[in-house]
Design a protein around this motif. Structure first.
Motif: not given
Length: 182
Positions: A1-20
């Motif tokens: 679960m923690l590994r999946e959460f980490t992956t999800g947060m990495q994707l959220v971080n990438a979207s934040l960097q894209a300006g969302y």
């Protein structure tokens, strides 16, 4: 679960960097998560739940607090608390998410390394527990007269009883040592 959460947060971080915005970053991350994990996985279900909460105007902080309460994972709970504080105080969410993901990954790697080391020691302890028995069986099979002194005389029986007691203590001690909780 923690590994999946980490992956999800990495994707959220990438979207934040894209300006969302944060809320939209979660929405944009869901399709990518579906490509990585099955649709019934923990993180896909949780991101769907977060998005549905956002759709009914529940703040992202409360949605993450709800996730942390249901997951019962300390790292997710800590992330949720830090996220709430940063959101209220206007902190740098990208930096917080990036640091949190990095910390979780380091903890996971350390935990995996410790588990690998412990599993090696468990196998080593099992082998070392069998060695005395195998040696005695081998000597008894190849030279039964050699062990006659150990088991047929009073002094031999006394010494072998003490050795058996020490073996038992060492065995139990070894089992206690390898039951380390991470």
């Amino acid at each position: 679960m923690l590994r999946e959460f980490t992956t999800g947060m990495q994707l959220v971080n990438a979207s934040l960097q894209a300006g969302y915005a944060v809320e939209n970053a979660f929405r944009e991350s869901l399709p990518e998560l579906k490509k990585i994990y099955p649709s019934d996985s923990f993180i896909v279900r949780e991101f769907r739940r977060i998005i549905s909460q956002l759709d009914v105007s529940i703040p992202i902080e409360k949605a993450l607090a709800d996730l942390s309460a249901r997951s019962h994972i300390d790292d997710i709970r800590n992330f949720s608390e830090v996220f709430q504080t940063a959101k209220r105080t206007g902190g740098d969410l990208m930096l917080i998410i990036r640091n949190t993901v990095s910390d979780i990954q380091e903890k996971s790697e350390t935990r995996e390394q410790i588990e690998a080391d412990i599993s090696g020691k468990v196998l080593e302890q099992k082998i070392m527990s069998l060695v005395p028995i195998l040696i005695i069986a081998y000597v008894n099979l190849t030279s039964p007269d050699f062990l006659e002194v150990c088991y047929c005389t009073a002094a031999g029986r006394l010494v072998m009883t003490v050795c058996l007691g020490l073996y038992g203590i060492a065995f139990l001690w070894g089992r206690k040592v390898i039951k380390i909780q991470i």
